[in-house]
Scaffold this motif. Structure first.
Motif, PDB file in Angstrom:
ATOM      1  N   VAL A 180      15.665 -14.174  19.017  1.00  0.00           N
ATOM      2  CA  VAL A 180      16.235 -15.267  19.813  1.00  0.00           C
ATOM      3  C   VAL A 180      17.014 -14.708  20.995  1.00  0.00           C
ATOM      4  CG1 VAL A 180      17.873 -17.171  19.784  1.00  0.00           C
ATOM      5  CG2 VAL A 180      16.342 -16.829  17.851  1.00  0.00           C
ATOM      6  N   LEU A 181      17.781 -13.657  20.708  1.00  0.00           N
ATOM      7  CA  LEU A 181      18.592 -13.051  21.766  1.00  0.00           C
ATOM      8  C   LEU A 181      17.702 -12.471  22.863  1.00  0.00           C
ATOM      9  CD1 LEU A 181      21.543 -12.593  22.300  1.00  0.00           C
ATOM     10  CD2 LEU A 181      21.379 -10.390  21.193  1.00  0.00           C
ATOM     11  N   GLY A 186      16.037 -11.350  27.574  1.00  0.00           N
ATOM     12  CA  GLY A 186      15.020 -10.384  27.969  1.00  0.00           C
ATOM     13  C   GLY A 186      15.493  -8.953  27.904  1.00  0.00           C
ATOM     14  N   SER A 187      16.505  -8.683  27.079  1.00  0.00           N
ATOM     15  CA  SER A 187      16.986  -7.309  26.984  1.00  0.00           C
ATOM     16  C   SER A 187      17.402  -7.016  25.552  1.00  0.00           C
ATOM     17  CB  SER A 187      18.167  -7.112  27.927  1.00  0.00           C
ATOM     18  OG  SER A 187      18.672  -5.807  27.771  1.00  0.00           O
ATOM     19  N   LYS A 196      24.465  -9.860  30.232  1.00  0.00           N
ATOM     20  CA  LYS A 196      23.548 -10.987  30.396  1.00  0.00           C
ATOM     21  C   LYS A 196      23.976 -12.203  29.578  1.00  0.00           C
ATOM     22  CE  LYS A 196      19.538  -8.731  32.160  1.00  0.00           C
ATOM     23  NZ  LYS A 196      18.379  -7.921  31.839  1.00  0.00           N
ATOM     24  N   VAL A 197      24.499 -11.944  28.357  1.00  0.00           N
ATOM     25  CA  VAL A 197      24.917 -13.078  27.517  1.00  0.00           C
ATOM     26  C   VAL A 197      26.099 -13.797  28.165  1.00  0.00           C
ATOM     27  CG1 VAL A 197      26.017 -13.668  25.321  1.00  0.00           C
ATOM     28  CG2 VAL A 197      24.009 -12.219  25.339  1.00  0.00           C
ATOM     29  N   ALA A 198      26.979 -13.019  28.811  1.00  0.00           N
ATOM     30  CA  ALA A 198      28.135 -13.646  29.455  1.00  0.00           C
ATOM     31  C   ALA A 198      27.701 -14.584  30.581  1.00  0.00           C
ATOM     32  CB  ALA A 198      29.063 -12.566  30.001  1.00  0.00           C
ATOM     33  N   GLY A 204      26.054 -23.406  23.849  1.00  0.00           N
ATOM     34  CA  GLY A 204      25.666 -23.821  22.503  1.00  0.00           C
ATOM     35  C   GLY A 204      24.613 -22.902  21.914  1.00  0.00           C
ATOM     36  N   LEU A 205      23.635 -22.556  22.751  1.00  0.00           N
ATOM     37  CA  LEU A 205      22.562 -21.668  22.312  1.00  0.00           C
ATOM     38  C   LEU A 205      23.118 -20.295  21.924  1.00  0.00           C
ATOM     39  CD1 LEU A 205      19.751 -22.677  22.185  1.00  0.00           C
ATOM     40  CD2 LEU A 205      19.256 -21.624  24.380  1.00  0.00           C
ATOM     41  N   VAL A 206      24.075 -19.810  22.720  1.00  0.00           N
ATOM     42  CA  VAL A 206      24.664 -18.508  22.438  1.00  0.00           C
ATOM     43  C   VAL A 206      25.411 -18.546  21.109  1.00  0.00           C
ATOM     44  CG1 VAL A 206      26.341 -16.813  23.245  1.00  0.00           C
ATOM     45  CG2 VAL A 206      24.836 -17.933  24.866  1.00  0.00           C
ATOM     46  N   GLU A 207      26.107 -19.676  20.875  1.00  0.00           N
ATOM     47  CA  GLU A 207      26.859 -19.775  19.621  1.00  0.00           C
ATOM     48  C   GLU A 207      25.923 -19.775  18.415  1.00  0.00           C
ATOM     49  OE1 GLU A 207      29.371 -23.169  20.003  1.00  0.00           O
ATOM     50  OE2 GLU A 207      30.905 -22.041  21.071  1.00  0.00           O
ATOM     51  N   VAL A 208      24.788 -20.486  18.535  1.00  0.00           N
ATOM     52  CA  VAL A 208      23.838 -20.512  17.419  1.00  0.00           C
ATOM     53  C   VAL A 208      23.331 -19.105  17.130  1.00  0.00           C
ATOM     54  CG1 VAL A 208      21.573 -21.322  16.709  1.00  0.00           C
ATOM     55  CG2 VAL A 208      23.158 -22.886  17.777  1.00  0.00           C
TER      56      VAL A 208
END
Lengths: 507, 137
Positions: A180-181, A186-187, A196-198, A204-208
């Protein structure tokens, strides 16, 4: 190139495992290789640690492919500390195994697999790539499956099924989370992911995704509510195996949690609340579990769970001092938990049982041995000035700062129950008048062993007890180390820059 | 399964499959193939031989315990990984290549030796597993 040292701890164990496989037919040569190799790996770990301490974070790109495309190996202060602890715990377990593991197990490759396990641990601590971390986890769990089932006793297989099922489940969740990550960013490079996550807008997607990682690593670290595989399986293999499992395996889960939640998923209030709640419940439930057990090895298993709570708590509080407290606790815990299971092995050798009801009278018969065993037992409680005391101090102080009295209650409750349980072990096993136990035929009691074997059993316990004492009495040095690790983890800019180079120069 | 057709065929298939496995191994760097698949094909060759002629004959043919191939293969792969660091002080696992292509084989580099290591480990592991299960059945 000085950066080559980053990979030496991995390479040493791989080479050792290969050499051990070559000497498959001669247990004697295997023992010599493992004993000498463990010393070598300790020296390498010390070398790596002192280099990292003096010169800062080291990185190497495996295959010379530039980050973020190739696999990066990173030795920052945290990773180097963990590698050093693995080597310390590994050398003790290696000697203890040589002394206590039965020939039938050694014949089927116990020692090579032990070194493959240590290889996987070192790899997991040093890698800077999230998918590579998954691969090292696989090496760790495959080796641990072999170690836990080797010997094929009925209770071992029963424990192994539970262990196997939940750990495979955790791996699947971890792999899904990685997928998922990767889909989101893409890394796979952790430093690159951090940037990239920041930048992702859909939080919401990041929290899941973060929750998926929390579940995957949480099962491996045995935090509430997914801990029940641990007490079901850790008391089944021989004490030497339990020692390496209890000391190191759950800590890999904790390491991964700390790494991921200080580097990739940072500064999310929702996640911090969840982690804090889980930490409190883990402390509470593990302690309650330890209260009702009779088998000493099972008591230690529940104490592992309870004390994982301290480390997760430090992560959840998410301040420099709290993370330093968690790191200090990990340093203390790896040494002391490895030692506790070896102590349970020694008690088993002395009396032929691990049931508290039947044990007793060890202090009257072996006062010096009892004093030796006193050190790890009282260190785990944290009676000042022994090693468990100092990290709890910083954790409680930090909890007071956010005025979360439930957490302070949980810490004090867990510590109190640990004290109670250890005091009961001391009273029942050492002070109580010994019963006359039936002698087991063909059982190699401690007093029947040759002097060489006795040293191989007592040496590792004394070695780790000495290190525990050092952690307690030299606490200012360990605190300094823990604070440095805490600072590095909280300012993850340093980590990112040492992997990717100076970010501002890049377009 | 001792039919005469299978036995006769397996005598021809064994060298053919082994050659094919080496072909797959060498092809692996740029095209589908490689050490893992090659190793599986090579062990299939021996397993087929064991089906047709009995396990004992196959063991006599191999002459050593297949498990011995595991450390050998690991060592080859290990040396292939370490060699760049030893030879030219590059990071581990860096591919180093001979400048000129060899006849038939093509370009040769440390990656090929890594693949050969994998090939040997796969043969060792799969044959050990299959032989042990066959013996205990």
């Amino acid at each position: 190139m000085i950066q080559h040292i980053v990979l030496y701890p991995i390479i040493v164990h791989l080479l050792l495992a290969i050499l051990l496989l070559f000497s498959w037919n001669s247990i004697k040569i295997q023992k010599i290789i493992s004993a000498a190799g463990s010393v070598l790996s300790l020296l390498v770990a010390i070398w790596l640690f002192s280099t990292v301490w003096n010169e800062g974070t080291l990185t190497i790109q495996a295959g010379n492919w530039e980050a973020p495309f190739g696999i990066t190996f990173v030795a920052d202060a945290f990773a180097a500390t963990m590698v050093l602890l693995t080597a310390i715990s590994g050398i003790a377990v290696s000697y203890f195994s040589i002394g206590t593991i039965l020939k039938a197990r050694l014949k089927f490759g116990y020692l090579p697999i032990l070194h493959f396990l240590l290889l996987g641990l070192n790899g997991a601590f040093l890698t800077g790539d999230i998918f590579n971390l998954y691969v090292w986890f696989e090496i760790i769990i495959i080796s641990s499956f072999v170690l836990i089932t080797l010997g094929g006793e009925k209770k071992q297989l029963e424990g192994a099924v539970k262990y196997f099922t939940l750990n495979i489940f955790a791996s699947v969740i971890f792999l899904t989370a990685v997928a998922v990550l990767y889909g989101l960013t893409g890394s796979l490079n952790m430093a690159d992911l951090s940037l990239k996550v920041a930048a992702i807008e859909n939080r919401g997607l990041v929290e899941v995704t973060a929750i998926l990682f929390l579940i995957g690593f949480g099962i491996k670290a045995a935090i509430f509510p997914l801990y029940f595989w641990l007490p079901a399986s850790y008391h089944t293999p021989p004490p030497a195996v339990s020692a390496v499992f209890g000391g190191l395996l759950t800590k890999v889960g904790v390491y991964a949690l700390i790494r991921v939640f200080t580097l990739i998923f940072v500064g999310d209030a929702f996640l911090e609340t969840i982690i804090l709640t889980l930490a409190g419940l883990t402390l509470f439930v593990g302690a309650i579990g330890a209260l009702v057990q009779n088998n000493i090895s099972k008591i230690f298993s529940y104490l592992i769970i309870s004390h994982i709570g301290f480390m997760i708590l430090g992560l959840g509080l998410y301040t420099e001092a709290a993370i330093a407290g968690a790191i200090f606790y990990i340093i203390h815990d790896i040494v002391v938990k490895t030692n506790l299971f070896m102590v349970s092995g020694l008690i088993y050798r002395l009396k032929g049982t691990m049931s508290m009801k039947n044990l007793g009278g060890i202090y009257a018969k072996h006062p010096l041995l009892s004093l030796l065993m006193l050190v790890p037992l009282f260190s785990v409680v944290g009676i000042p000035p022994l090693s468990g005391f100092w990290p709890k101090l910083s954790l409680i102080t930090e909890s007071f700062k956010i005025e979360n009295y439930w957490l302070i209650g949980a810490i004090i409750f867990a510590t109190f129950i640990t004290l109670f349980v250890i005091a009961r072990i001391w009273a029942e096993v050492f002070w109580k008048e010994g019963k006359k136990l039936p002698t087991i035929q063909n059982f190699r009691y401690f007093h029947l062993l040759k002097l060489e074997k006795k040293i191989q059993i007592l040496g590792p316990i004394a070695f780790l007890a000495f290190i525990s004492l050092y952690i307690g009495f030299g606490a200012e040095n360990i605190q300094q180390l823990a604070e440095r690790v805490g600072t590095e983890l909280m300012n993850n800019q340093l980590y990112i820059e040492s992997v990717l180079g100076n970010i501002k120069e890049q377009p | 399964m001792k039919t005469i057709i299978l036995r006769t065929a397996s005598n021809y298939l064994l060298p053919l499959l082994l050659l094919f496995s080496i072909f797959i191994l060498l092809r692996g760097h740029y095209l589908p193939g490689g050490g893992f698949v090659g190793g599986l094909i090579a062990s299939i060759a021996f397993v087929l031989h064991a089906f047709a002629n009995g396990l004992e004959n196959t063991k006599n043919l191999i002459k050593m315990h297949p498990g011995f191939l595991m450390p050998v293969g690991l060592l080859v792969a290990f040396l292939a990984g370490v060699s760049p660091a030893l030879i030219s002080n590059l990071p581990f696992m860096t591919g180093i290549w001979f400048p000129e292509p060899l006849a038939v084989i093509g370009m040769v580099g440390s990656a090929l030796f890594f693949d050969i290591g994998v090939y040997l480990v796969v043969i060792g592991v799969s044959l050990t597993i299959i032989f042990t299960i066959t013996e205990s059945a």
